[in-house]
Write an enzyme that holds these catalytic residues in place. Structure first.
Site, mmCIF file in Angstrom:
data_model
loop_
_atom_site.group_PDB
_atom_site.id
_atom_site.type_symbol
_atom_site.label_atom_id
_atom_site.label_comp_id
_atom_site.label_asym_id
_atom_site.label_seq_id
_atom_site.Cartn_x
_atom_site.Cartn_y
_atom_site.Cartn_z
ATOM 1 N N LEU A 37 39.559 43.458 26.849
ATOM 2 C CA LEU A 37 38.344 44.126 27.331
ATOM 3 C C LEU A 37 37.080 43.354 26.965
ATOM 4 O O LEU A 37 36.953 42.824 25.862
ATOM 5 C CB LEU A 37 38.283 45.543 26.754
ATOM 6 N N HIS A 41 34.221 45.888 31.155
ATOM 7 C CA HIS A 41 35.105 47.050 31.027
ATOM 8 C C HIS A 41 34.422 48.178 30.248
ATOM 9 O O HIS A 41 34.562 49.353 30.579
ATOM 10 C CB HIS A 41 36.376 46.683 30.246
ATOM 11 N N ASP A 160 35.764 43.290 41.727
ATOM 12 C CA ASP A 160 36.958 43.071 42.548
ATOM 13 C C ASP A 160 36.813 43.901 43.819
ATOM 14 O O ASP A 160 37.421 44.960 43.969
ATOM 15 C CB ASP A 160 38.206 43.456 41.753
#
Lengths: 282, 282
Positions: A37, A41, A160
């Site tokens: 992470l 995140h 993403d």
């Protein structure tokens, strides 16, 4: 802040979610991760925590979404560090199953596919990647789902972009009772989109990688044509462009740059593949 | 007996299931069908009714599981008759959505695939059939699922052996919270496995079709070798054998006839494709 409870089996996670919902948790948030992470995140974990009574983060390096020759073996695994970071964000449950727990019979016989939509852009250089990611997230949704009476949200980063769109499609196409909440890209001060793979970059490569963001900014501002933007990325030392396209953000269909379109870039910086994206202002 | 409530939208069905569970229904049973119900279906509906507080039957002719040149357009649709038959069995809810309700954006972008296991046997002559069936049943499971606290069962006939196995695989591979309950084949007095497609048979063809069951009986009794059994089916007038194999019932792997194996037969009787199967006694 209490440390999160780490669940390693499906049964244990289900029991914990059910017990906490029975004890009064009125909403459940899930952040699926592969661990390692970073601040990106943690930004999403913070939102998951803030917006739900029960905050669940999964940490699972999913073999199905790595192709042959990709970095499944070397992908960073540091669960203790991840759990410590998630403790600071007040996350309740961490789901960290083994590969055997998620795929007890090896590669699943029945799986999720995104067909042509998952074979373009990132999917073109990473065959099977999106099908693998969808297959594991589909499982996470059915494992964590608290039942129809309890709001259930799942959090995905906008970095993403193709993954986010396909997850939204899956929820719609599969009738999953979960609301996808997209979270904006987190960047370094100088603009590099945060990614677990940034740690593979040398200091010099990290410098060169800044061309991705700066080019997207210039493209979005209308200062560069698509072709000029492509040349600018490719001209950067140690950077090799894969694609730079603009797409309809709802369908991922490739289209000319226009207000509201989403510019997507992918490039190798040294041996490391990076992606980034930016909306062209409407 | 009250007539079942017919729900035509996903939202309406979900509301009804939630309301009845809230009102005390302690278990939910689902029988997915394509309608044109015959005694075989009604046998399964009876079990669904008997074993659950809330009995739901879906009636949906699913375009995804028909190949080009198959009988999607001509497949029998007679919802009123089906509802009347289900009323006699005491079914509570019938879910009869339109194609547009199930696939609002046309063919789903994200779908379910069974890969090689769905491409063999029936899948070899019906490419895409099992993926289509799995995709719609996956949706039905997430639509009907009453939540973790309420037992949820789905009923499938053993006649479609490969379908049953793949549904069981999907439940396992997707972590669906549903228990699959298989129901033995229902046969005519003379042994023909009941099927919606039997109505396409002339009286003479129905007579010839009896060779499927009688051959399975002889094979299971050890009176015929596999090769003799194949020749016997193929020698029947107006019957053309597709396959007759024995498989491991857990994996569908083709193996020699042996105690516990499952014998599977598929043949065209005139233009109508029929299937049947039988366990070789252990």
């Amino acid at each position: 802040m209490n440390a999160p409870l780490v669940c390693t089996t499906v049964a244990q996670l289900r029991e914990e979610v059910a017990a906490r919902v029975a004890a009064g948790a009125a909403s459940v948030g899930l952040l699926p991760t592969m661990g390692a992470l970073h601040r990106g995140h943690l930004e999403i974990a913070r939102r998951t925590r803030a917006e739900n009574d029960l905050a669940v983060v999964s940490v699972f390096v999913n073999p199905l979404q790595f192709g042959p020759g990709e970095d499944f073996e070397s992908y960073p695994r540091r669960l203790d560090d991840d759990v410590a970071l998630l403790a600071e964000e007040g996350v309740d449950l961490v789901f960290a199953p083994s590969v055997e727990e998620m795929y007890p019979d090896g590669t699943p016989v029945v799986s999720v596919t995104s067909g042509a939509a998952g074979a373009m852009l990132e999917g073109a250089t990473r065959p099977g990647h999106f099908d693998g990611a969808l297959t594991v997230v589909n499982k996470l949704f059915t494992i964590v789902a608290p039942g129809p009476a309890t709001p259930f949200r799942a959090y995905f980063g906008e970095k993403d972009a193709q993954q986010l769109l396909l997850m939204q499609r899956m929820v719609r196409d599969f009738d999953h009772r979960v609301e996808i909440r997209p979270v904006p890209i987190v960047r370094s001060e100088r603009g590099l989109a945060l990614s677990s793979r940034n740690q593979y970059l040398s200091a010099e490569q990290a410098e060169h990688a800044l061309v991705l963001h700066s080019t997207l900014v210039a493209l979005a501002a209308g200062e560069l044509t698509l072709e000029q933007a492509r040349r600018r990325v490719d001209a950067e030392p140690d950077v090799s462009l894969d694609y730079l396209v603009t797409v309809d953000p709802a369908t991922l269909t490739v289209q000319e740059p226009r207000p509201g379109a989403l510019a997507l870039v992918a490039a190798w910086v040294g041996p490391t593949r990076l992606i980034d994206n930016m909306r062209i202002p409407a």
